[in-house]
Structures are given as structure tokens and as C-alpha cells.
Motif scaffolding. Structure first.
Motif, PDB file in Angstrom:
ATOM      1  N   SER A 141     -70.645  35.949   7.468  1.00 14.69           N
ATOM      2  CA  SER A 141     -69.876  35.436   6.337  1.00 14.69           C
ATOM      3  C   SER A 141     -69.406  34.002   6.554  1.00 14.69           C
ATOM      4  CB  SER A 141     -68.657  36.346   6.097  1.00 14.69           C
ATOM      5  OG  SER A 141     -67.781  35.779   5.161  1.00 14.69           O
ATOM      6  N   ASP A 142     -69.034  33.370   5.435  1.00  9.84           N
ATOM      7  CA  ASP A 142     -68.445  32.035   5.472  1.00  9.84           C
ATOM      8  C   ASP A 142     -67.013  32.041   6.004  1.00  9.84           C
ATOM      9  OD1 ASP A 142     -70.683  30.791   4.622  1.00  9.84           O
ATOM     10  OD2 ASP A 142     -69.932  30.160   2.664  1.00  9.84           O
ATOM     11  N   ASP A 143     -66.440  33.206   6.218  1.00 10.01           N
ATOM     12  CA  ASP A 143     -65.101  33.247   6.816  1.00 10.01           C
ATOM     13  C   ASP A 143     -65.174  33.122   8.342  1.00 10.01           C
ATOM     14  OD1 ASP A 143     -66.006  35.685   7.683  1.00 10.01           O
ATOM     15  OD2 ASP A 143     -64.580  36.888   6.549  1.00 10.01           O
ATOM     16  N   LYS A 144     -66.374  32.735   8.854  1.00  9.84           N
ATOM     17  CA  LYS A 144     -66.622  32.429  10.271  1.00  9.84           C
ATOM     18  C   LYS A 144     -66.608  33.678  11.151  1.00  9.84           C
ATOM     19  CE  LYS A 144     -64.012  28.220   9.375  1.00  9.84           C
ATOM     20  NZ  LYS A 144     -62.830  27.412   9.740  1.00  9.84           N
ATOM     21  N   THR A 145     -66.839  34.859  10.531  1.00  4.88           N
ATOM     22  CA  THR A 145     -66.845  36.093  11.309  1.00  4.88           C
ATOM     23  C   THR A 145     -68.146  36.858  11.101  1.00  4.88           C
ATOM     24  OG1 THR A 145     -65.858  37.452   9.549  1.00  4.88           O
ATOM     25  CG2 THR A 145     -64.349  36.306  11.064  1.00  4.88           C
ATOM     26  N   VAL A 146     -68.457  37.684  12.109  1.00  8.58           N
ATOM     27  CA  VAL A 146     -69.553  38.654  12.035  1.00  8.58           C
ATOM     28  C   VAL A 146     -68.915  40.030  12.116  1.00  8.58           C
ATOM     29  CG1 VAL A 146     -71.645  39.528  13.140  1.00  8.58           C
ATOM     30  CG2 VAL A 146     -71.172  37.065  13.145  1.00  8.58           C
ATOM     31  N   ARG A 147     -69.233  40.888  11.155  1.00  9.94           N
ATOM     32  CA  ARG A 147     -68.629  42.238  11.136  1.00  9.94           C
ATOM     33  C   ARG A 147     -69.702  43.303  11.326  1.00  9.94           C
ATOM     34  NH1 ARG A 147     -63.188  42.868   8.940  1.00  9.94           N
ATOM     35  NH2 ARG A 147     -62.290  40.790   8.655  1.00  9.94           N
ATOM     36  N   TYR A 148     -69.292  44.366  11.985  1.00  8.34           N
ATOM     37  CA  TYR A 148     -70.183  45.468  12.360  1.00  8.34           C
ATOM     38  C   TYR A 148     -69.652  46.735  11.697  1.00  8.34           C
ATOM     39  CZ  TYR A 148     -72.778  48.550  15.605  1.00  8.34           C
ATOM     40  OH  TYR A 148     -73.599  49.498  16.170  1.00  8.34           O
ATOM     41  N   TRP A 149     -70.485  47.382  10.850  1.00  4.71           N
ATOM     42  CA  TRP A 149     -70.049  48.493  10.021  1.00  4.71           C
ATOM     43  C   TRP A 149     -70.824  49.770  10.364  1.00  4.71           C
ATOM     44  CZ3 TRP A 149     -66.300  46.652   6.597  1.00  4.71           C
ATOM     45  CH2 TRP A 149     -66.327  45.278   6.324  1.00  4.71           C
ATOM     46  N   ASP A 150     -70.155  50.876  10.161  1.00  4.48           N
ATOM     47  CA  ASP A 150     -70.792  52.187  10.319  1.00  4.48           C
ATOM     48  C   ASP A 150     -71.112  52.737   8.934  1.00  4.48           C
ATOM     49  OD1 ASP A 150     -71.588  54.592  11.805  1.00  4.48           O
ATOM     50  OD2 ASP A 150     -69.888  55.514  10.765  1.00  4.48           O
ATOM     51  N   ILE A 151     -72.377  53.084   8.718  1.00  2.00           N
ATOM     52  CA  ILE A 151     -72.796  53.542   7.386  1.00  2.00           C
ATOM     53  C   ILE A 151     -72.239  54.936   7.089  1.00  2.00           C
ATOM     54  CG2 ILE A 151     -74.802  54.198   5.993  1.00  2.00           C
ATOM     55  CD1 ILE A 151     -76.383  52.012   7.377  1.00  2.00           C
ATOM     56  N   ALA A 152     -72.277  55.829   8.041  1.00  8.00           N
ATOM     57  CA  ALA A 152     -71.882  57.221   7.787  1.00  8.00           C
ATOM     58  C   ALA A 152     -70.428  57.330   7.340  1.00  8.00           C
ATOM     59  CB  ALA A 152     -72.119  58.066   9.036  1.00  8.00           C
ATOM     60  N   THR A 153     -69.546  56.604   8.017  1.00  7.30           N
ATOM     61  CA  THR A 153     -68.124  56.715   7.708  1.00  7.30           C
ATOM     62  C   THR A 153     -67.614  55.595   6.799  1.00  7.30           C
ATOM     63  OG1 THR A 153     -67.519  55.449   9.679  1.00  7.30           O
ATOM     64  CG2 THR A 153     -67.732  57.844   9.925  1.00  7.30           C
ATOM     65  N   GLU A 154     -68.459  54.601   6.538  1.00 10.45           N
ATOM     66  CA  GLU A 154     -68.086  53.444   5.717  1.00 10.45           C
ATOM     67  C   GLU A 154     -66.940  52.656   6.367  1.00 10.45           C
ATOM     68  OE1 GLU A 154     -67.704  52.539   0.881  1.00 10.45           O
ATOM     69  OE2 GLU A 154     -67.235  54.521   1.702  1.00 10.45           O
ATOM     70  N   ASN A 155     -66.851  52.723   7.697  1.00 16.42           N
ATOM     71  CA  ASN A 155     -65.751  52.068   8.414  1.00 16.42           C
ATOM     72  C   ASN A 155     -66.201  50.764   9.062  1.00 16.42           C
ATOM     73  OD1 ASN A 155     -63.878  54.067   7.814  1.00 16.42           O
ATOM     74  ND2 ASN A 155     -64.384  55.272   9.652  1.00 16.42           N
ATOM     75  N   HIS A 156     -65.254  49.864   9.164  1.00 14.07           N
ATOM     76  CA  HIS A 156     -65.464  48.636   9.918  1.00 14.07           C
ATOM     77  C   HIS A 156     -65.193  48.933  11.372  1.00 14.07           C
ATOM     78  CE1 HIS A 156     -63.340  45.025  11.688  1.00 14.07           C
ATOM     79  NE2 HIS A 156     -64.587  44.627  11.583  1.00 14.07           N
ATOM     80  N   ILE A 157     -66.168  48.647  12.263  1.00 19.91           N
ATOM     81  CA  ILE A 157     -66.025  49.001  13.676  1.00 19.91           C
ATOM     82  C   ILE A 157     -65.463  47.838  14.485  1.00 19.91           C
ATOM     83  CG2 ILE A 157     -67.259  49.760  15.740  1.00 19.91           C
ATOM     84  CD1 ILE A 157     -69.267  51.144  13.914  1.00 19.91           C
ATOM     85  N   MET A 158     -66.049  46.648  14.319  1.00 17.86           N
ATOM     86  CA  MET A 158     -65.554  45.501  15.093  1.00 17.86           C
ATOM     87  C   MET A 158     -65.886  44.200  14.394  1.00 17.86           C
ATOM     88  SD  MET A 158     -68.226  45.604  18.316  1.00 17.86           S
ATOM     89  CE  MET A 158     -67.947  47.356  18.549  1.00 17.86           C
ATOM     90  N   THR A 159     -65.159  43.165  14.799  1.00 16.29           N
ATOM     91  CA  THR A 159     -65.329  41.820  14.246  1.00 16.29           C
ATOM     92  C   THR A 159     -65.492  40.819  15.388  1.00 16.29           C
ATOM     93  OG1 THR A 159     -63.959  42.343  12.322  1.00 16.29           O
ATOM     94  CG2 THR A 159     -64.292  40.014  12.818  1.00 16.29           C
ATOM     95  N   PHE A 160     -66.428  39.873  15.202  1.00 16.56           N
ATOM     96  CA  PHE A 160     -66.628  38.781  16.163  1.00 16.56           C
ATOM     97  C   PHE A 160     -66.261  37.480  15.478  1.00 16.56           C
ATOM     98  CE2 PHE A 160     -69.767  42.100  17.153  1.00 16.56           C
ATOM     99  CZ  PHE A 160     -69.380  42.414  18.452  1.00 16.56           C
ATOM    100  N   SER A 161     -65.300  36.770  16.038  1.00 13.65           N
ATOM    101  CA  SER A 161     -64.799  35.527  15.428  1.00 13.65           C
ATOM    102  C   SER A 161     -64.999  34.355  16.388  1.00 13.65           C
ATOM    103  CB  SER A 161     -63.316  35.667  15.064  1.00 13.65           C
ATOM    104  OG  SER A 161     -63.090  36.787  14.250  1.00 13.65           O
ATOM    105  N   GLU A 162     -66.248  34.072  16.716  1.00 11.75           N
ATOM    106  CA  GLU A 162     -66.534  33.050  17.721  1.00 11.75           C
ATOM    107  C   GLU A 162     -66.935  31.703  17.108  1.00 11.75           C
ATOM    108  OE1 GLU A 162     -65.919  33.802  20.710  1.00 11.75           O
ATOM    109  OE2 GLU A 162     -65.702  35.966  20.480  1.00 11.75           O
ATOM    110  N   HIS A 163     -67.281  31.707  15.837  1.00 12.05           N
ATOM    111  CA  HIS A 163     -67.740  30.468  15.199  1.00 12.05           C
ATOM    112  C   HIS A 163     -66.553  29.671  14.648  1.00 12.05           C
ATOM    113  CE1 HIS A 163     -72.129  30.900  15.336  1.00 12.05           C
ATOM    114  NE2 HIS A 163     -71.928  32.203  15.188  1.00 12.05           N
ATOM    115  N   THR A 164     -66.784  28.364  14.486  1.00 12.88           N
ATOM    116  CA  THR A 164     -65.744  27.489  13.927  1.00 12.88           C
ATOM    117  C   THR A 164     -66.160  26.916  12.572  1.00 12.88           C
ATOM    118  OG1 THR A 164     -66.669  25.592  15.136  1.00 12.88           O
ATOM    119  CG2 THR A 164     -64.916  26.850  16.220  1.00 12.88           C
ATOM    120  N   ASP A 165     -67.257  27.390  12.027  1.00  5.07           N
ATOM    121  CA  ASP A 165     -67.716  26.924  10.717  1.00  5.07           C
ATOM    122  C   ASP A 165     -68.479  28.061  10.045  1.00  5.07           C
ATOM    123  OD1 ASP A 165     -68.255  25.328   8.535  1.00  5.07           O
ATOM    124  OD2 ASP A 165     -68.878  23.601   9.734  1.00  5.07           O
ATOM    125  N   TYR A 166     -68.945  27.806   8.820  1.00  7.75           N
ATOM    126  CA  TYR A 166     -69.643  28.833   8.051  1.00  7.75           C
ATOM    127  C   TYR A 166     -70.788  29.450   8.849  1.00  7.75           C
ATOM    128  CZ  TYR A 166     -67.355  26.719   3.975  1.00  7.75           C
ATOM    129  OH  TYR A 166     -66.444  26.219   3.083  1.00  7.75           O
TER     130      TYR A 166
END
Length: 527
Positions: A141-166
Motif C-alpha cells: 500500500s501507499d501507506d508504506k506498509t505490507v500487510r499479511y492476511w489470513d483468508i480463512a479467518t479474514e484476519n490481519h496477521i502482521m504488518t511490515f512498516s520498513e519503507h519510507t515512501d509509497y
């Protein structure tokens, strides 16, 4: 009466285009079918299973096309804002896409219904991808994060916020469900391991990253950004294996073809380059009507689709029919059954035709040397095929007719002739003949130089003088270099045959040098 001998204008052929197997293979895709969408083509992805449908993400919809009919078979329009990055799962049953509102939607391809709705991003999601296990989704995403989702539960598992731009590029490993890589406009490429829940590798691409892709082995990944495509070995700590710089504008997309043996890159320069992954050499280039934003290739290479900034989709489809029969064969097959009745009834006498002779040859045949020279000094010949002009000049010199052809000429012709000499005298193919022609020109007007002082023709003579001085300097430099080579050759005890060829070359250079010096001395008073 002996036949007139035509002027021998030597043609210098261009380098032949070699038809490689790759060129033949990709040219069979044929002329593309153009389809207009409602906005710039953001992303193209092919289903990995037959019939290899492809999804085109543009504007506020994802449209699924049949590659054979080139028609839309599914139309997913459940987006309130712009859709991005629609991609298939490895079984072709599910499709995931992001949008400008930061939401990630999961669709059933057959029913077009929304199965999952992932929320959490604070800015547009430009790329989405299924992980190798098919049970998780990664979003970039342009919010500078990468998100990891579980399809079965529709839950957000973890977020990586290592970037400083889009973050505009990202993909997942084809063999490991835990490896994710992302590329951002901060020029960084980050690799994450969901088991360790952290970043495990950071690389600098050198330009904002537009596209990322893994090779099928999962050990090598490729990034595109700026005008370069970089290849990295993930197993060797991100060591750069190769850098490909075949585009002159930003590279926007990457794809693999031929079971991972060929790499395709699309660019704003309107070209799609195809590389051999074994050598990273370009094996074919496909031109497009406009700047390329996205591209996709079917698993069997039968369909190539490129998406452009103006909303056009170019669908290249390999023709499965047999090659068309030879037109001569078609004509023979189409003959009437009565055609062969009179086939040998009469003897046909070939029509006699006079051989076509060029205009300057016709003038030479009549000994009209001035008109012959005029006919080859016209721009279409002198500029596009100077070898014809030089051939005639050599013929006139051989006939001792160039002096007569240059006498009593108006100033505009002399200016044109001197311009031709100045422009082409440095060409090694024409230098000997044009040096002789310049000498003859000076001999003709040697006593009339005063009339040219202060005129355009006088300025042309000065330019010719400077040009000859430059050529003389080049010959001097070449002779010095030649002398050094001879010294080195003698020290290395090169064979006698090589010395003989060098001596002959030295004689030719000395003759040319002497001719240029004589030319310089003849026109020294003009400069």
C-alpha cells in the motif's frame, strides 16, 4: 556495335537481420487486437489454468477476458474507487484486488461474489498477491506498509512498516508461503519472513521500484525501476547477478514466459523486451502503440497482452492454424481443368525489352559530362545514395572528363559540389576519389580564385580547406600509430607475410597523405 558499359555504382549492403528461433517464435503472435478500456491499464494477470483467462484491472473494475474470443466473460465492478492489482490464485478460482480506499477484496471468479473483505490500510493498495499456500494474501500500500492476511479467518496477521515512501511493487515467493518482497518509491527492496515476523533483507535498486517478480525456483528475484532491470540472488544475501538496461524510459512491468526461461519487460518507451534468462540477452522486441504500463503472458505463451496508459489493450494471439499455403501453390490449385489442354500448343516468344539505363549513363553515352554530373548532384541522389555520385565522379576522372564537366559553372553549383566533397571526403569508401576530384576542381579555378573572395563559394572553399587539414591530421596520427604497431610487430617477430601486408598498407597511406598535402598547398591562399 559494342554494348555501352554502365557506371558501376557499388552498393554497400546493410547488415542482414538474422532470424533467430526466438524471433520466429514470438513473431507468430501476429498482429494484435486492440481493445479500449475506461482508464489506464493498471495490471494484467493470467489464470494459471485452462482456458487461461486473463484479468485486466482498469478504472473501477476488473474485467476477465477470454483469450480466444478476446471478449469479456466476467465483469467485476464492486469497487467504489479505482481498482488495483487484480491477480488470480494458483488454481484460478479466486481473485484478489486492492483499491484507492485501502481495502482488499477477495472474489469468487465463477460467481463474481465477494468472499472476503480485508480492511486496515490507510492509503490506496496498488498490489495484492496470494502466497504460495493459497491460504494467505499479501497487500502492498501507499501507506508504506505490507500487510499479511489470513483468508480463512479474514484476519490481519502482521504488518511490515520498513519503507519510507509509497509501495507500488510486491510479490510472494512461488515455493515458500512465508517469503514476501516489496519495492517502494524510496528505492528500497525489502524481503520479509513471516515465520520470523521481520525484515530479513534490504537492497537498494537505485530508482523507485515499479515491479518485482520471482523466478520459478524462488531463489532469484528481479526488480524493475528507472530504466534498469536488476537480477538478485536471494540465497546469496541479495547479490546482484545482472543489470539489464535496454530501455530508454522507465520500466513499468515484468513478466515470465516459456516456463520461466524468458523474461519480459514493458516500458514507457513503448517497447516490450524479451530476454533469455540463461544469458540475460535480448532475443526479441515487440513495439506497442503507446507507453506500456502492464503486461501478461499465458502459461503456454499463446497469448501476450499489453496494457497502455491511454486505456488500450493489445491482445497478441498465436495463430493455431497451419501456415498459409504459398500463393503460387494456391494459384496452381485454383486452375481450371481445361488450362492444361493448350499448355504446350504454342511456343511463346519472350517480349524483347530494352534494358533500363540510368539518366547519368545516358548522358555519358552522349559524352554530355556536365549534364551527367548535374543528374547525380540532385539531393535525392547526393544525400541518400552518395555512392552513385562518387561512382560517376570516378568514371569522369577515368574518362578525363571531370575537368570539362566543372568548367564555367555557376556559383550555386560550385557551392553544392564543394558541400558534397566536404560532407563525404572523410568516408573511407570515397576518400581517394573525392581527393582527386577536389584537386581537379582547384586546377580548374586556380586562376579565378579572386572572383570568389567574399562570396558564399569562397566560404565553401575555406570550409573545404579546413576539412582537408583535419583529414591530413588524421592521416598523420594514423601513420604514427602504424609506426608504433610496426615496432611492436618487429619485436614480437611476426611472420614475413604480415610484414608484406603492412608495407602495402603503408604505401597506400603515404600516397593518400601526399595527395592531401598537395591539396592543402593548392588552396592555402584562400584560407
Amino acid at each position: 556495335m559494342a554494348e555501352f558499359k554502365r557506371t558501376n555504382a557499388q552498393i554497400y549492403a546493410k547488415t542482414a537481420n538474422i532470424l533467430s528461433p526466438d524471433t520466429i517464435y514470438w513473431k507468430k503472435l501476429g498482429v494484435p487486437t486492440l481493445v479500449k478500456e475506461f482508464g489506464a491499464i493498471d495490471f494484467i494477470d493470467f489464470s494459471p489454468v485452462e482456458p487461461f483467462l486473463f484479468a485486466v484491472t482498469a478504472s473501477v473494475r476488473v474485467q476477465i477476458y477470454n483469450p480466444v474470443t478476446k471478449l469479456v466473460v466476467k465483469n467485476i465492478t464492486k469497487f467504489q474507487e479505482g481498482a488495483h492489482g487484480g491477480s488470480f490464485r494458483n488454481d484460478g478460482n479466486l481473485l484478489v484486488a486492492g483499491d484507492d480506499l485501502g481495502k482488499v477484496r477477495l472474489f469468487d471468479v465463477s460467481t463474481k461474489s465477494i468472499l472476503r473483505f480485508f480492511e486496515g490500510h490507510k492509503a490506496p493498495v496498488y498490489r495484492t498477491s496470494f502466497n504460495a499456500d493459497g491460504h494467505h494474501v499479501s497487500s502492498f500500500s501507499d501507506d508504506k506498509t505490507v500487510r499479511y492476511w489470513d483468508i480463512a479467518t479474514e484476519n490481519h496477521i502482521m504488518t511490515f512498516s520498513e519503507h519510507t515512501d509509497y509501495i507500488r511493487a510486491g510479490c510472494t515467493s512461488p515455493i515458500s508461503p512465508d517469503i514476501i518482497i516489496s519495492g517502494g518509491y524510496d528505492k528500497k527492496i525489502n524481503m520479509y519472513d513471516t515465520r520470523m515476523k521481520q525484515k530479513v533483507l534490504t537492497l537498494d535498486h537505485g530508482s523507485p521500484v515499479e515491479s518485482l517478480i520471482f523466478l520459478p525456483s524462488g531463489g532469484i528475484f528481479i526488480s524493475a525501476g528507472g530504466t534498469s532491470v536488476n537480477v538478485y540472488d536471494a540465497l546469496a544475501g541479495g547479490r546482484k547477478i545482472a543489470q539489464l538496461s535496454q530501455h530508454h524510459k522507465a520500466v513499468t512491468c515484468l513478466q515470465l514466459a516459456s516456463d520461466g526461461k524468458r523474461l519480459l519487460s514493458g516500458s514507457l518507451d513503448r517497447h516490450v523486451k524479451i530476454y533469455d534468462v540463461a544469458t540475460y540477452q535480448v532475443v526479441h522486441t515487440i513495439d506497442n502503440p503507446n507507453a506500456v504500463l502492464s503486461l501478461g503472458v499465458s502459461k503456454n505463451d499463446d497469448t501476450l497482452v499489453t496494457g497502455m496508459v491511454d486505456g488500450l489493450i493489445a491482445i497478441h494471439r498465436r495463430d493455431s492454424n497451419k501456415d498459409k499455403e504459398d500463393p503460387q501453390t494456391d494459384r496452381v490449385k485454383g486452375r481450371s481443368r481445361y488450362d492444361n489442354i493448350f499448355e504446350n500448343a504454342d511456343d511463346t516468344i519472350a517480349e524483347f525489352r530494352y534494358a533500363k539505363i540510368a539518366q547519368f549513363d545516358r548522358m555519358l553515352k552522349k559524352y554530355e559530362y556536365s549534364k551527367a554530373l548535374d543528374s547525380v548532384m540532385i539531393p535525392i541522389i547526393a544525400n541518400k545514395t552518395p555512392e552513385k555520385t562518387v561512382a560517376l565522379i570516378k568514371d569522369l576522372i577515368r574518362r578525363k572528363g571531370l575537368q570539362r564537366a566543372l568548367q564555367n559553372r555557376p556559383h550555386f553549383f560550385l557551392a553544392k559540389f564543394i558541400t558534397f566533397l566536404t560532407r563525404n571526403i572523410g568516408d573511407y569508401r570515397f576518400t581517394p576519389a573525392l581527393v582527386d576530384a577536389a584537386n581537379i576542381l582547384l586546377d580548374v579555378y586556380e586562376d579565378d580564385f579572386e572572383q570568389f573572395i567574399g562570396t558564399d563559394v569562397g566560404k565553401m572553399f575555406i570550409l573545404l580547406s579546413r576539412r582537408l587539414k583535419k583529414e591530413e591530421q588524421i592521416i598523420d596520427d594514423f601513420q604514427q600509430l602504424h609506426g608504433l604497431i610496426e615496432m611492436i610487430s618487429s619485436a614480437a617477430d611476426i611472420s614475413v607475410g604480415s610484414h608484406d601486408s603492412d608495407d602495402q598498407e603503408g604505401v597506400v597511406n603515404e600516397e593518400l597523405h601526399a595527395s592531401l598535402k598537395a591539396q592543402k598547398q593548392a588552396i592555402i591562399n584562400i584560407d
